[in-house]
Scaffold this motif. Structure first.
Motif, PDB file in Angstrom:
ATOM      1  N   SER A   9       9.881   0.812  -3.968  1.00 49.93           N
ATOM      2  CA  SER A   9       9.179  -0.474  -3.973  1.00 49.93           C
ATOM      3  C   SER A   9       8.868  -0.908  -2.540  1.00 49.93           C
ATOM      4  O   SER A   9       9.533  -0.505  -1.585  1.00 49.93           O
ATOM      5  CB  SER A   9      10.024  -1.546  -4.667  1.00 49.93           C
ATOM      6  OG  SER A   9      11.089  -1.952  -3.825  1.00 49.93           O
ATOM      7  N   GLU A  38       3.721   1.743  -1.432  1.00 48.82           N
ATOM      8  CA  GLU A  38       4.193   1.964  -2.804  1.00 48.82           C
ATOM      9  C   GLU A  38       3.092   2.613  -3.642  1.00 48.82           C
ATOM     10  O   GLU A  38       3.321   3.589  -4.367  1.00 48.82           O
ATOM     11  CB  GLU A  38       4.637   0.634  -3.418  1.00 48.82           C
ATOM     12  CG  GLU A  38       5.242   0.773  -4.793  1.00 48.82           C
ATOM     13  CD  GLU A  38       5.774  -0.544  -5.333  1.00 48.82           C
ATOM     14  OE1 GLU A  38       6.202  -0.548  -6.501  1.00 48.82           O
ATOM     15  OE2 GLU A  38       5.759  -1.574  -4.616  1.00 48.82           O
ATOM     16  N   ARG A  39       1.885   2.119  -3.525  1.00 45.43           N
ATOM     17  CA  ARG A  39       0.743   2.658  -4.280  1.00 45.43           C
ATOM     18  C   ARG A  39       0.414   4.084  -3.830  1.00 45.43           C
ATOM     19  O   ARG A  39       0.202   4.979  -4.653  1.00 45.43           O
ATOM     20  CB  ARG A  39      -0.475   1.748  -4.088  1.00 45.43           C
ATOM     21  CG  ARG A  39      -1.728   2.197  -4.827  1.00 45.43           C
ATOM     22  CD  ARG A  39      -2.906   1.249  -4.590  1.00 45.43           C
ATOM     23  NE  ARG A  39      -3.260   1.097  -3.189  1.00 45.43           N
ATOM     24  CZ  ARG A  39      -4.023   1.955  -2.508  1.00 45.43           C
ATOM     25  NH1 ARG A  39      -4.516   3.016  -3.084  1.00 45.43           N
ATOM     26  NH2 ARG A  39      -4.304   1.734  -1.230  1.00 45.43           N
ATOM     27  N   ALA A  54       0.833  -1.212   0.000  1.00 42.66           N
ATOM     28  CA  ALA A  54       0.000   0.000   0.000  1.00 42.66           C
ATOM     29  C   ALA A  54       0.861   1.252   0.000  1.00 42.66           C
ATOM     30  O   ALA A  54       0.522   2.241  -0.650  1.00 42.66           O
ATOM     31  CB  ALA A  54      -0.945   0.001   1.200  1.00 42.66           C
ATOM     32  N   ALA A  60       2.992   6.545  -5.190  1.00 44.47           N
ATOM     33  CA  ALA A  60       2.824   6.774  -6.627  1.00 44.47           C
ATOM     34  C   ALA A  60       1.650   7.718  -6.906  1.00 44.47           C
ATOM     35  O   ALA A  60       1.760   8.636  -7.734  1.00 44.47           O
ATOM     36  CB  ALA A  60       2.627   5.440  -7.347  1.00 44.47           C
ATOM     37  N   VAL A  61       0.542   7.513  -6.219  1.00 43.90           N
ATOM     38  CA  VAL A  61      -0.636   8.368  -6.425  1.00 43.90           C
ATOM     39  C   VAL A  61      -0.353   9.792  -5.930  1.00 43.90           C
ATOM     40  O   VAL A  61      -0.681  10.770  -6.602  1.00 43.90           O
ATOM     41  CB  VAL A  61      -1.874   7.764  -5.725  1.00 43.90           C
ATOM     42  CG1 VAL A  61      -3.051   8.721  -5.758  1.00 43.90           C
ATOM     43  CG2 VAL A  61      -2.252   6.437  -6.380  1.00 43.90           C
TER      44      VAL A  61
END
Length: 178
Positions: A41, A17-18, A15, A21-22
């Protein structure tokens, strides 16, 4: 809606990492960046020395923000703070920073550093409102971060600064506070 700030568990690193990115998409859009470095990562973040705190939406039990503090060379460095844009402007970033400073105090640190963009409102001005002041890189580790940022091309998008929070007067919060 309530949120719990807690130490990350293995299940949280995907989560993070996500979320990074967002959240980085805001900077990519602001700078019209074509070559922005990718999010850290999950494996790299989990293996890094230090700690990660997550903000968990208690209604859904999902991580919606996090802060990562590196512990390197007897130094605490706030490496990353990210909150999903759909949960921004609710005080989560500030709570994550405050809890990271508290955890750093408990671990015996006297200060926490970070590096950020000087002119982005949710970067240096935000951290200044959390008690950080501009400082100069004064250790090998901190100077090496400047070199890393240069190599990543981060200076191409605006001035970068180091900021430091002194922890001596920090008021403690609780990791489990909703």
């Amino acid at each position: 809606m309530s949120f719990l700030i807690r130490l990350a568990e293995s299940r949280d690193y995907g989560a993070t990492e996500r979320i990074e990115a967002v959240a980085d998409a805001l900077l990519i859009d602001r700078f019209a960046a074509q070559d922005w470095p990718g999010a850290t990562s999950a494996a790299e973040r989990e293996a890094a020395p230090g700690f990660v705190l997550v903000a968990e939406n208690q209604d859904t039990a999902e991580a919606v923000g996090f802060v990562q503090v590196l512990e390197i060379d007897e130094h605490a460095h706030l490496e990353q703070l990210s909150v999903l844009p759909s949960f921004s402007r609710q005080g989560l970033g500030r709570r994550l920073v405050q809890t990271a400073l508290d955890e750093s105090t408990k671990r015996g640190y006297e200060e926490v550093t970070l590096r950020t963009y000087a002119d982005v409102p949710w970067n240096a001005p935000f951290y200044a409102s959390c008690g950080f002041i501009e400082t100069d890189p004064d250790t090998h580790f901190l100077r090496s971060l400047v070199d890393v940022e240069r190599a990543l091309g981060l200076f191409d998008h605006g001035p970068r600064v180091q900021m430091t929070a002194r922890l001596g007067d920090w008021q403690h919060s609780s990791l489990a506070r909703p």
